[in-house]
Design a protein around this motif. Structure first.
Motif, PDB file in Angstrom:
ATOM      1  N   GLY A 123       0.790  -1.226   0.000  1.00  0.00           N
ATOM      2  CA  GLY A 123       0.000   0.000   0.000  1.00  0.00           C
ATOM      3  C   GLY A 123       0.821   1.274   0.000  1.00  0.00           C
ATOM      4  O   GLY A 123       0.315   2.363   0.296  1.00  0.00           O
ATOM      5  N   VAL A 124       2.098   1.170  -0.321  1.00  0.00           N
ATOM      6  CA  VAL A 124       2.925   2.380  -0.360  1.00  0.00           C
ATOM      7  C   VAL A 124       2.503   3.236  -1.553  1.00  0.00           C
ATOM      8  O   VAL A 124       2.244   2.726  -2.638  1.00  0.00           O
ATOM      9  CB  VAL A 124       4.430   2.027  -0.496  1.00  0.00           C
ATOM     10  CG1 VAL A 124       5.271   3.288  -0.574  1.00  0.00           C
ATOM     11  CG2 VAL A 124       4.874   1.147   0.664  1.00  0.00           C
ATOM     12  N   ASP A 125       2.407   4.521  -1.330  1.00  0.00           N
ATOM     13  CA  ASP A 125       2.010   5.451  -2.383  1.00  0.00           C
ATOM     14  C   ASP A 125       2.998   5.399  -3.546  1.00  0.00           C
ATOM     15  O   ASP A 125       4.214   5.462  -3.333  1.00  0.00           O
ATOM     16  CB  ASP A 125       1.974   6.869  -1.785  1.00  0.00           C
ATOM     17  CG  ASP A 125       1.487   7.888  -2.778  1.00  0.00           C
ATOM     18  OD1 ASP A 125       0.275   7.925  -3.043  1.00  0.00           O
ATOM     19  OD2 ASP A 125       2.329   8.627  -3.316  1.00  0.00           O
ATOM     20  N   PRO A 126       2.506   5.286  -4.790  1.00  0.00           N
ATOM     21  CA  PRO A 126       3.417   5.224  -5.948  1.00  0.00           C
ATOM     22  C   PRO A 126       4.412   6.385  -5.977  1.00  0.00           C
ATOM     23  O   PRO A 126       5.569   6.221  -6.336  1.00  0.00           O
ATOM     24  CB  PRO A 126       2.474   5.271  -7.153  1.00  0.00           C
ATOM     25  CG  PRO A 126       1.187   4.734  -6.641  1.00  0.00           C
ATOM     26  CD  PRO A 126       1.098   5.149  -5.207  1.00  0.00           C
ATOM     27  N   MET A 127       3.950   7.581  -5.568  1.00  0.00           N
ATOM     28  CA  MET A 127       4.838   8.748  -5.549  1.00  0.00           C
ATOM     29  C   MET A 127       5.996   8.526  -4.589  1.00  0.00           C
ATOM     30  O   MET A 127       7.129   8.890  -4.869  1.00  0.00           O
ATOM     31  CB  MET A 127       4.064   9.999  -5.108  1.00  0.00           C
ATOM     32  CG  MET A 127       3.690  10.894  -6.263  1.00  0.00           C
ATOM     33  SD  MET A 127       2.622  12.254  -5.788  1.00  0.00           S
ATOM     34  CE  MET A 127       3.723  13.225  -4.791  1.00  0.00           C
ATOM     35  N   ALA A 128       5.704   7.901  -3.450  1.00  0.00           N
ATOM     36  CA  ALA A 128       6.746   7.644  -2.457  1.00  0.00           C
ATOM     37  C   ALA A 128       7.732   6.624  -2.991  1.00  0.00           C
ATOM     38  O   ALA A 128       8.939   6.704  -2.728  1.00  0.00           O
ATOM     39  CB  ALA A 128       6.125   7.157  -1.149  1.00  0.00           C
ATOM     40  N   LEU A 166      10.324   1.269 -12.340  1.00  0.00           N
ATOM     41  CA  LEU A 166       9.526   2.420 -12.774  1.00  0.00           C
ATOM     42  C   LEU A 166       8.354   1.968 -13.647  1.00  0.00           C
ATOM     43  O   LEU A 166       7.257   2.513 -13.573  1.00  0.00           O
ATOM     44  CB  LEU A 166      10.407   3.411 -13.536  1.00  0.00           C
ATOM     45  CG  LEU A 166       9.756   4.721 -14.018  1.00  0.00           C
ATOM     46  CD1 LEU A 166       9.224   5.535 -12.840  1.00  0.00           C
ATOM     47  CD2 LEU A 166      10.742   5.549 -14.822  1.00  0.00           C
ATOM     48  N   ALA A 167       8.594   0.945 -14.468  1.00  0.00           N
ATOM     49  CA  ALA A 167       7.545   0.448 -15.355  1.00  0.00           C
ATOM     50  C   ALA A 167       6.328  -0.041 -14.567  1.00  0.00           C
ATOM     51  O   ALA A 167       5.187   0.069 -15.016  1.00  0.00           O
ATOM     52  CB  ALA A 167       8.082  -0.666 -16.239  1.00  0.00           C
ATOM     53  N   LEU A 168       6.563  -0.567 -13.354  1.00  0.00           N
ATOM     54  CA  LEU A 168       5.459  -1.034 -12.514  1.00  0.00           C
ATOM     55  C   LEU A 168       4.686   0.136 -11.923  1.00  0.00           C
ATOM     56  O   LEU A 168       3.467   0.080 -11.735  1.00  0.00           O
ATOM     57  CB  LEU A 168       5.998  -1.889 -11.358  1.00  0.00           C
ATOM     58  CG  LEU A 168       6.633  -3.231 -11.712  1.00  0.00           C
ATOM     59  CD1 LEU A 168       7.227  -3.865 -10.460  1.00  0.00           C
ATOM     60  CD2 LEU A 168       5.591  -4.155 -12.326  1.00  0.00           C
ATOM     61  N   VAL A 169       5.424   1.198 -11.618  1.00  0.00           N
ATOM     62  CA  VAL A 169       4.845   2.304 -10.859  1.00  0.00           C
ATOM     63  C   VAL A 169       4.237   3.382 -11.760  1.00  0.00           C
ATOM     64  O   VAL A 169       3.241   4.027 -11.405  1.00  0.00           O
ATOM     65  CB  VAL A 169       5.949   2.944  -9.966  1.00  0.00           C
ATOM     66  CG1 VAL A 169       5.445   4.146  -9.222  1.00  0.00           C
ATOM     67  CG2 VAL A 169       6.501   1.912  -9.006  1.00  0.00           C
ATOM     68  N   LEU A 217       0.990   6.521 -11.496  1.00  0.00           N
ATOM     69  CA  LEU A 217       1.331   7.883 -11.066  1.00  0.00           C
ATOM     70  C   LEU A 217       0.294   8.902 -11.511  1.00  0.00           C
ATOM     71  O   LEU A 217       0.121   9.948 -10.889  1.00  0.00           O
ATOM     72  CB  LEU A 217       2.712   8.289 -11.618  1.00  0.00           C
ATOM     73  CG  LEU A 217       3.903   7.599 -10.976  1.00  0.00           C
ATOM     74  CD1 LEU A 217       5.196   7.952 -11.724  1.00  0.00           C
ATOM     75  CD2 LEU A 217       4.048   7.988  -9.508  1.00  0.00           C
ATOM     76  N   GLY A 218      -0.406   8.581 -12.612  1.00  0.00           N
ATOM     77  CA  GLY A 218      -1.412   9.503 -13.120  1.00  0.00           C
ATOM     78  C   GLY A 218      -2.477   9.814 -12.088  1.00  0.00           C
ATOM     79  O   GLY A 218      -3.023  10.916 -12.033  1.00  0.00           O
ATOM     80  N   ALA A 219      -2.747   8.819 -11.224  1.00  0.00           N
ATOM     81  CA  ALA A 219      -3.785   8.990 -10.215  1.00  0.00           C
ATOM     82  C   ALA A 219      -3.285   9.761  -8.996  1.00  0.00           C
ATOM     83  O   ALA A 219      -4.018   9.999  -8.049  1.00  0.00           O
ATOM     84  CB  ALA A 219      -4.316   7.621  -9.782  1.00  0.00           C
ATOM     85  N   THR A 220      -2.026  10.124  -9.025  1.00  0.00           N
ATOM     86  CA  THR A 220      -1.461  10.882  -7.903  1.00  0.00           C
ATOM     87  C   THR A 220      -1.184  12.303  -8.368  1.00  0.00           C
ATOM     88  O   THR A 220      -1.431  12.654  -9.528  1.00  0.00           O
ATOM     89  CB  THR A 220      -0.123  10.263  -7.435  1.00  0.00           C
ATOM     90  OG1 THR A 220       0.859  10.469  -8.466  1.00  0.00           O
ATOM     91  CG2 THR A 220      -0.271   8.778  -7.174  1.00  0.00           C
ATOM     92  N   SER A 221      -0.609  13.085  -7.483  1.00  0.00           N
ATOM     93  CA  SER A 221      -0.269  14.457  -7.852  1.00  0.00           C
ATOM     94  C   SER A 221       1.178  14.565  -8.316  1.00  0.00           C
ATOM     95  O   SER A 221       1.774  15.628  -8.338  1.00  0.00           O
ATOM     96  CB  SER A 221      -0.502  15.389  -6.651  1.00  0.00           C
ATOM     97  OG  SER A 221       0.294  14.935  -5.567  1.00  0.00           O
ATOM     98  N   TYR A 222       1.749  13.395  -8.696  1.00  0.00           N
ATOM     99  CA  TYR A 222       3.164  13.391  -9.115  1.00  0.00           C
ATOM    100  C   TYR A 222       3.370  14.254 -10.343  1.00  0.00           C
ATOM    101  O   TYR A 222       2.639  14.169 -11.329  1.00  0.00           O
ATOM    102  CB  TYR A 222       3.610  11.957  -9.413  1.00  0.00           C
ATOM    103  CG  TYR A 222       5.039  11.866  -9.895  1.00  0.00           C
ATOM    104  CD1 TYR A 222       5.345  11.711 -11.240  1.00  0.00           C
ATOM    105  CD2 TYR A 222       6.091  11.972  -8.980  1.00  0.00           C
ATOM    106  CE1 TYR A 222       6.657  11.647 -11.669  1.00  0.00           C
ATOM    107  CE2 TYR A 222       7.403  11.910  -9.403  1.00  0.00           C
ATOM    108  CZ  TYR A 222       7.679  11.750 -10.745  1.00  0.00           C
ATOM    109  OH  TYR A 222       8.984  11.693 -11.169  1.00  0.00           O
TER     110      TYR A 222
END
Lengths: 219, 286
Positions: free
Chosen positions: A30-35, A73-76, A80-85
């Motif tokens: 459950g770690v945030d993709p941005m993190a 990175l390919a997994l994450v 990222l689109g769903a985050t504010s990255y």
């Protein structure tokens, strides 16, 4: 967070399967993709860049670390689109017209991605028109021109002149690099920056966008 | 020959004493012409592997230039091109340096800047081969009919593997070694042609050199098999020694107009790359 530390470690050690595994574990924890990017990928690549600058790592080590980073990175990235990255900026890179070499260019692309930039890689033998179109399409802040041959270096000048002729020179910063390229050449053709190697490509890109240098990490 | 022999005042006629510092890839042709040049030539050969590091090659060339006593030598002839800027920065000390306006040896093999530019324009993805280049193996040993040369022994130093594959496996593991081999070999996909440049054979009488002779054929066949291995087309290009002969016959003028194919660097000045049709010019060092 153990998985993030292991992710950085795997990237530093050029261990692609372990990096992927650590990224998967982080996601399922459950770690945030941005993190995952900011605390796993980027710090790992920062260490790699630092070691390269200190001649502790050479091109093969950097290639392997970048490969590990890309796999994670390919997994994450799709998440990222769903985050504010937000990437630090967008860089269009390519090897200039007539030149078919791309190892250095590919390495710079991976280092830039590993430093938080969005990279649009146009490949090799890229015409000035194609560079201009890509910069406009992707609203890129930076364009990176690569050449490996003294015969094709002149096309860096041609490309920059084409940007000027199209009235868009001021809209983008130009970085040049490649084995025969020098600061003097960069100055002569009106480039904004010169990258002596892939790691300094990241530093130059950051400086051109007025970003502070990446803090030197010891690990 | 220009009557104002470079490096001497007042001007004198007569043969020059030339120190020729040549890359080994044109050794046979250099020796052949040196023997019949109107001037007195002494030849030093350097290994082609020095091109792997431009700074080292430059340092070695400058060392050889600096070690050349002036007099008795009147000028130093470099049988090199710009060679990825390895020759840029070389300084002419007490005697002039003469160098062809060439990016690399391919221009010397093809015989002119124009011919090289045309080939490069039409076929940028070309890997060049020659018998003279291939017969001198990477390890310094001669490569004969029964010897297998190292893979990809063409005239390029762009993407050599950092180490033997077995060494990479030992250092990084099988998976990583395979990846590195793939990365370092990826340039093959961007190239689409192998070109074998056939020079007049130094060992054959002129009348027998219309096609690849018995000396060149084994190396031509290696270029053909490299092309097949990579899925490239194969072309055979007749070479020309005109530019090389111009260099070794002293057919150059001290003021080196841009149209001249040979640059003469006066004492005190250095070779500088121009990145235009001149290829090189003479400029103050530094």
């Amino acid at each position: 967070m153990a998985a993030l530390a292991e992710l950085s470690e795997a990237i530093i050690n050029g261990n692609a399967p372990k990096a992927k595994e650590a990224a998967e574990r982080a996601l399922s924890d459950g770690v945030d993709p941005m993190a995952i990017v900011n605390q796993g990928l980027l710090p790992g690549m920062a260490v790699v860049g630092d070691r390269f600058k200190r001649n502790e790592y050479y091109i093969p080590e950097v290639l392997l670390s970048a490969r590990a980073m890309k796999g994670a990175l390919a997994l994450v990235q799709p998440l990222l689109g769903a985050t504010s990255y937000q990437p630090l900026g967008t860089v269009v890179v390519g090897t200039v017209k007539g030149d078919l070499h791309d190892i250095g260019k590919n390495l710079v692309s991976m280092m830039l991605e590993g430093a938080g930039f969005k990279v649009v890689d146009l490949g090799v033998d890229v015409s000035p028109e194609k560079f201009i179109a890509a910069v406009q399409e992707h609203s890129a802040q930076i364009v990176g021109l690569s050449a490996l041959l003294t015969t094709t270096m002149v096309n860096m000048r041609t490309t920059i002149d084409a940007f000027t002729a199209a009235g868009v020179r001021d809209s983008v910063k130009v970085i040049v690099g490649g084995a025969p390229v020098t600061q003097r050449w960069a100055d002569e053709i009106g480039a904004d920056g010169f990258a002596a190697d892939a790691a300094s490509g990241v530093d130059v890109a950051r400086a051109l966008l007025d970003l502070p240098p990446q803090a030197a990490l010891s690990a | 020959m220009d009557e104002h022999a470079p490096g001497h005042s007042p001007p004198r006629r007569g043969p020059l004493r030339l120190k020729v510092i040549a890359c080994e890839v044109l050794a046979r042709q250099v020796y052949q012409r040196a023997a019949i040049s109107p001037h007195v030539l002494d030849v030093e050969l350097l290994e082609k592997r020095l091109h792997e590091d431009a700074a080292s090659l430059r340092a070695e060339l400058q060392r050889r230039i600096d070690a050349t006593p002036i007099p008795p030598y009147d000028a130093i002839v470099l049988v090199y091109g710009l060679c990825n800027r390895a020759t840029e920065g070389l300084v002419a000390r007490a005697a002039p340096l003469a160098i062809a306006r060439a990016h690399d040896c391919i221009t010397l093999y093809l015989g002119s800047r124009e011919r090289y530019a045309a080939q490069f324009q039409d076929h940028p993805g070309t890997y060049y081969y020659s018998a003279e280049y291939l017969e001198r193996g990477k390890d310094g040993r001669p490569v004969g009919v029964d010897t297998q040369p190292a893979a990809d022994e063409g005239m390029a130093f762009g993407s050599r593997m950092p180490a033997k594959y077995e060494e990479l496996v030992r250092k990084y593991g099988e998976d990583n070694a395979r990846y590195l081999a793939e990365v370092y070999g990826s340039w093959h996909q961007h190239y689409d042609r192998a070109a074998f440049i056939r020079l007049p054979c130094a060992r054959c009488p002129v009348s027998e050199t219309e096609d690849a002779c018995a000396h060149a054929t084994p190396f031509r066949e290696r270029a053909v098999s490299m092309a097949a291995r990579h899925g490239w087309e194969f072309a055979e290009l007749p070479g020309s020694l005109g530019l090389l002969h111009q260099l070794l016959d002293g057919e150059w003028t001290p003021d080196s107009p841009e149209r001249d194919d040979v640059l003469v660097v006066p004492p005190g000045l250095a070779i500088q790359a121009t990145f235009d049709e001149r290829v090189v010019t003479a400029a103050p060092p530094g």
